[in-house]
Design an enzyme around this catalytic site. Sequence first.
Site, short mmCIF file in Angstrom:
data_model
loop_
_atom_site.label_atom_id
_atom_site.label_comp_id
_atom_site.label_asym_id
_atom_site.label_seq_id
_atom_site.Cartn_x
_atom_site.Cartn_y
_atom_site.Cartn_z
CE LYS A 178 2.86 -0.50 -2.34
NZ LYS A 178 2.06 -1.01 -3.47
CB THR A 193 -5.60 2.47 2.18
OG1 THR A 193 -6.11 2.93 0.91
CG2 THR A 193 -6.69 2.55 3.21
NE ARG A 231 4.75 5.61 -4.58
CZ ARG A 231 4.37 4.54 -5.24
NH1 ARG A 231 4.91 4.25 -6.41
NH2 ARG A 231 3.44 3.75 -4.76
CE LYS A 247 -1.25 1.78 -9.69
NZ LYS A 247 -1.35 2.60 -8.49
CB ALA A 280 6.82 1.19 -9.10
CG PHE A 300 4.90 -2.45 -8.68
CD1 PHE A 300 3.59 -2.12 -8.95
CD2 PHE A 300 5.85 -2.16 -9.65
CE1 PHE A 300 3.21 -1.56 -10.16
CE2 PHE A 300 5.48 -1.60 -10.87
CZ PHE A 300 4.17 -1.30 -11.12
CG PHE A 350 -10.82 -6.29 0.91
CD1 PHE A 350 -11.25 -5.80 -0.32
CD2 PHE A 350 -9.50 -6.09 1.26
CE1 PHE A 350 -10.39 -5.14 -1.17
CE2 PHE A 350 -8.62 -5.43 0.42
CZ PHE A 350 -9.07 -4.94 -0.81
CD1 TRP A 370 -10.88 2.05 1.97
CD2 TRP A 370 -12.52 0.83 2.88
NE1 TRP A 370 -12.00 2.17 1.16
CE2 TRP A 370 -13.01 1.42 1.70
CE3 TRP A 370 -13.37 0.01 3.63
CZ2 TRP A 370 -14.31 1.23 1.24
CZ3 TRP A 370 -14.67 -0.19 3.17
CH2 TRP A 370 -15.13 0.42 1.98
#
Length: 553
Positions: free
Chosen positions: A69, A71, A92, A103, A271, A299, A379, A407
């Site tokens: 999200k 990215t 954030r 993470k 979250a 999330f 991806f 990305w």
Amino acid sequence: MKSDIEIAQEAKMEPIVKVAESIGLNEDDIDLYGKYKCKLSLDILNKEGKDGKLVLVTAINPTPAGEGKSTVTVGLGQALCKLNKKSIIALREPSLGPVFGIKGGAAGGGYSQVVPMEDINLHFTGDMHAITSANNLLCAAIDNHIHQGNLLRIDTRKILFKRVMDMNDRALRNIVVGMGGPINGFLREDGFMITVASEIMAILCLASDLKDLKERMGNILVAYDLDNNPVYAKQLEIQGAMALLMKDAIKPNLVQTLENTPAIIHGGPFANIAHGCNSIIATKMALKLSDIVVTEAGFGADLGAEKFFDIKCRYGELTPGCVVLVATIRALKHHGGCKKEELSIPNVETLKNGLSNLQKQIENIQKYNVPVVVAINRFLTDSKEEEEAIKKFCEELGVKVALSEVWEKGGEGGVDLANAVIQSLEEKSEFAPIYNKEESIEEKILTIAKEIYGATGVNYTNAAKKQIANLERIGLDKLPICMAKTQYSLSDDPTLLGRPENFVVTVKEIRVSNGAGFIVALTGDIMTMPGLPKVPAANKMDIQENGKIVGLF
């Protein structure tokens, strides 16, 4: 491809003064924190003019690796600027716990990052430390009040407010304080949470200004007295000093992306037990300064978007103009029953089985009367056949869909998505929350469980029923609901993938974050102080003699 930090370190950053000038700010509007980051004056909120439009980036139920999200958020902002739209990203702040744990940070990835990446992922401008200090000042005041005579008759068995630190440290989850005799206070059980789980963090992100921040901190329910009456922080007369510690932290931070797009980064509440969005102040400031603001929520849409709509937008009086729903082929195959080790292998049939999760999240967003665009976050292992299957599915539902390659390609890889967003923003958003906060706690939870999760009903433990009755007794039941459940499933069972049916949500515990202004309904065991993994990310990090940082993602 190069690592995130290698890409970030090669970035050609503009001086932050120049970035500020690009959105109409002058030296009186900013407080510099070095050459490439600054704080923004709260006076910007009073600028006249028409506000921009708000775009939320959310996702389907993620895999443990996440769906990208941040990215996509960064890349979409860069793409909008490439199309000559005045755009600002609102994100954030990362927490040091995940950074040094497993993470990672929250600065995007690949060629869609915010920079200076090292600063943002480490101490940044000190906001986390200010929140930690304000939180722990209140904790010290509670124990000191008890030690100095306890005029409020606080029941030491019913102290609710915990200490925090911005690091993963499982050994501090449950501790005993006051050991060593009378001079050290009264012996009692206590514990630590990670800073992002602090109610002070949630308050920062929902406050409208410094006055509101101070009032909300005074309204924190810290304990009960010996007669089971609530005790609030303002009764300890400590909210003024707490607000003083937050005088700079309340100001949003301005940085930039790899392509010099302005990015406002501020706040980072959990979250789960909080609402998982950046601050209302930062979002409103971005709306004052741009035509399109791109922000995100933590999330999947069943948690992040629901809380964004029902908590943040309610308090901030915000009207989102469009939602970008991020989906990855890997996650859709995961929801379709694919084994973890086979997610990189093309499998259209398994993908189709997982599309039910995407469909439900689309329906959830549409219930708030907001246009939605599906972003396929690509991806390198994705196949054309899999991409086409998603596009065809979305087209049959009448939903816009676009491929995101941000990305790998930065803003250029998000142009198709940006065009779809621009088209959607021309549609009328008739946003409205899905429940009235004046309804009973059970009615509000049932609405979320049925409408958003697809549950048939809600069960409550005896403890949760007593906690609801208690909140009704003390008049704290007319607040929005913040659901705490697994992010991996629409249900409260992480093993139920896809679009579960015929399930009941079980609420184990009810808490109130009265200062923040919401009631937390816990449907599982929520970890508010994570631990480090067997091999923490910190083990791979270092700083060289010349000051160059290595190993930070």
